[in-house]
Design a protein around this motif. Structure first.
Motif, PDB file in Angstrom:
ATOM      1  N   MET A  17      67.871  20.089  44.735  1.00  0.00           N
ATOM      2  CA  MET A  17      68.245  21.440  44.337  1.00  0.00           C
ATOM      3  C   MET A  17      69.750  21.510  44.043  1.00  0.00           C
ATOM      4  N   LEU A  18      70.130  22.448  43.206  1.00  0.00           N
ATOM      5  CA  LEU A  18      71.541  22.675  42.894  1.00  0.00           C
ATOM      6  C   LEU A  18      72.151  23.579  43.960  1.00  0.00           C
ATOM      7  N   HIS A  19      73.274  23.142  44.543  1.00  0.00           N
ATOM      8  CA  HIS A  19      73.837  23.882  45.665  1.00  0.00           C
ATOM      9  C   HIS A  19      74.461  25.203  45.242  1.00  0.00           C
ATOM     10  N   PHE A  20      74.949  25.319  43.993  1.00  0.00           N
ATOM     11  CA  PHE A  20      75.620  26.557  43.581  1.00  0.00           C
ATOM     12  C   PHE A  20      74.651  27.731  43.597  1.00  0.00           C
ATOM     13  N   GLU A  21      73.487  27.552  42.974  1.00  0.00           N
ATOM     14  CA  GLU A  21      72.519  28.641  42.910  1.00  0.00           C
ATOM     15  C   GLU A  21      71.977  28.998  44.294  1.00  0.00           C
ATOM     16  N   LEU A  22      71.790  27.990  45.139  1.00  0.00           N
ATOM     17  CA  LEU A  22      71.322  28.250  46.499  1.00  0.00           C
ATOM     18  C   LEU A  22      72.360  29.061  47.272  1.00  0.00           C
ATOM     19  N   ALA A  23      73.621  28.644  47.195  1.00  0.00           N
ATOM     20  CA  ALA A  23      74.675  29.357  47.909  1.00  0.00           C
ATOM     21  C   ALA A  23      74.847  30.778  47.374  1.00  0.00           C
ATOM     22  N   LEU A  24      74.722  30.924  46.075  1.00  0.00           N
ATOM     23  CA  LEU A  24      74.863  32.242  45.449  1.00  0.00           C
ATOM     24  C   LEU A  24      73.793  33.200  45.975  1.00  0.00           C
ATOM     25  N   ALA A  25      72.543  32.741  45.996  1.00  0.00           N
ATOM     26  CA  ALA A  25      71.455  33.598  46.476  1.00  0.00           C
ATOM     27  C   ALA A  25      71.655  33.956  47.942  1.00  0.00           C
ATOM     28  N   TYR A  26      72.104  32.985  48.729  1.00  0.00           N
ATOM     29  CA  TYR A  26      72.321  33.268  50.151  1.00  0.00           C
ATOM     30  C   TYR A  26      73.455  34.266  50.337  1.00  0.00           C
ATOM     31  N   GLU A  27      74.477  34.184  49.493  1.00  0.00           N
ATOM     32  CA  GLU A  27      75.604  35.106  49.601  1.00  0.00           C
ATOM     33  C   GLU A  27      75.185  36.534  49.277  1.00  0.00           C
ATOM     34  N   VAL A  28      74.297  36.697  48.305  1.00  0.00           N
ATOM     35  CA  VAL A  28      73.832  38.044  47.930  1.00  0.00           C
ATOM     36  C   VAL A  28      72.908  38.620  48.993  1.00  0.00           C
ATOM     37  N   PHE A  29      71.904  37.842  49.405  1.00  0.00           N
ATOM     38  CA  PHE A  29      70.860  38.381  50.280  1.00  0.00           C
ATOM     39  C   PHE A  29      71.115  38.116  51.765  1.00  0.00           C
ATOM     40  N   GLY A  30      71.917  37.094  52.077  1.00  0.00           N
ATOM     41  CA  GLY A  30      72.076  36.691  53.460  1.00  0.00           C
ATOM     42  C   GLY A  30      73.181  37.395  54.216  1.00  0.00           C
ATOM     43  N   ALA A  31      74.091  38.065  53.505  1.00  0.00           N
ATOM     44  CA  ALA A  31      75.167  38.784  54.192  1.00  0.00           C
ATOM     45  C   ALA A  31      74.586  39.968  54.972  1.00  0.00           C
ATOM     46  N   ASP A  32      75.168  40.265  56.126  1.00  0.00           N
ATOM     47  CA  ASP A  32      74.691  41.375  56.951  1.00  0.00           C
ATOM     48  C   ASP A  32      75.279  42.686  56.428  1.00  0.00           C
TER      49      ASP A  32
END
Length: 322
Positions: A17-32
């Motif tokens: 998997m590409l780390h940029f897209e994974l990190a981006l999605a986590y930053e949008v949805f994973g922040a509290d």
């Protein structure tokens, strides 16, 4: 079984998997963001044991068999499109869709969705550099190389990199409304909205330098949406000719100053319809539309529904304070 309010986001990962897209999605949805938007998302990372994403080694929270229990499954970019994605990932994504989950791919994650058969007979997109490969390998998919993202309801696909952010914000907008999506965008310091139909490739990249000629113009305009701004007003503020402004604007946004301005007025109207009980006339004035008739015409043409219908759909289902 997925829930009705789509609160659980599963990020499907595996080697390659590409780390940029994974990190981006986590930053949008994973922040509290529960202090601002509730209920917010619960994010889980699902994959087969430890996986390597780029140069990083990740320990998923759950196996891929957790995907069918999520409300939304996001498949990040796939690094090597010449290789078929792992069968266990493809099977798990297909099972999640069959269980009722909404499936979204970022960048070349579309190849996983296509392999699972989820794009058959559907319009889809991916990074512009790989659209020809996707179309050749999966002729039953209607590949659109010229858009940022495609929303088919239960299946969504995006182009690469920045367009993946656009799709993630689009999902937030669908689930929580424009005001919430704009809150997330402001936190991440990114544009609050680019429509999926916007061209994904422009001759020059979107500028990020602080000394770019339009850096100070965008927030200035957003603070004055209630005013009847013209291209000349914007050019005067930016200290350049209208022609030069239009050239810089198209390079930065992919559209014209007036079209961008209209989009921001429509988005502000959406926020007011969702979060206030102001009359249509008041909202028209607040967004620089002038009259309710003008607002209704542009709103209906842009979103496909009149503002009154939009308000009944979104305002009544949210707990925003008027």
């Amino acid at each position: 079984m997925p829930s009705a309010n789509r609160t659980t986001i599963a990020l499907a990962v595996t080697d390659g998997m590409l780390h940029f897209e994974l990190a981006l999605a986590y930053e949008v949805f994973g922040a509290d963001l529960t202090d601002l938007i509730a209920p917010w998302y619960e994010v889980v990372l699902c994959g087969p044991n430890a996986v390597r994403v780029g140069r990083f080694r990740l320990e998923p929270d759950h196996g891929l068999d957790r995907l069918p229990h999520a409300d939304t499954v996001i498949v990040p970019g796939w690094a090597d499109v010449d290789e078929a994605p792992p069968a266990d990932l493809v099977d798990a994504v297909r099972a999640a869709h069959e269980a009722g989950a909404r499936i979204a791919s970022l960048c070349t994650g579309a190849f996983v969705l296509a392999e699972a058969g989820l794009l058959d007979g559907r319009r889809a997109t991916t990074h512009w550099a790989h659209t020809d490969v996707l179309a050749a390998r999966f002729p039953q998919v209607e590949v659109d190389p010229d858009v940022l993202y495609v929303d088919n309801g239960s299946v969504l696909t995006s182009a690469g990199k920045a367009a993946a952010m656009d799709l993630c914000l689009h999902l937030v907008r669908l689930d929580h409304g424009s005001a919430a999506a704009n809150t997330v965008a402001r936190r991440l310091v990114v544009p609050p909205h680019r429509s999926g139909g916007q061209a994904q490739f422009v001759p020059a990249p979107v500028p990020t330098r602080n000394d770019h000629p339009l850096t100070e113009l965008f927030p200035w305009v957003l603070e004055r949406l209630d005013q009847p701004l013209t291209v000349e007003d914007l050019a005067r503020r930016a200290r350049m000719s209208s022609r030069t402004l239009t050239r810089h604007f198209h390079a930065a946004t992919g559209t014209t100053p007036l079209q961008w301005l209209l989009t921001q007025r429509i988005r502000r109207a959406q926020e007011l319809l969702e979060t206030t009980s102001h009359s249509i006339d008041t909202i028209a004035a607040s967004t620089g539309m002038g009259t309710a008739t003008t607002l209704r015409r542009h709103f209906n043409r842009t979103l496909g529904v009149p503002p009154d219908t939009y308000r009944r759909t979104f305002h009544a289902t949210r707990s925003d304070t008027p």
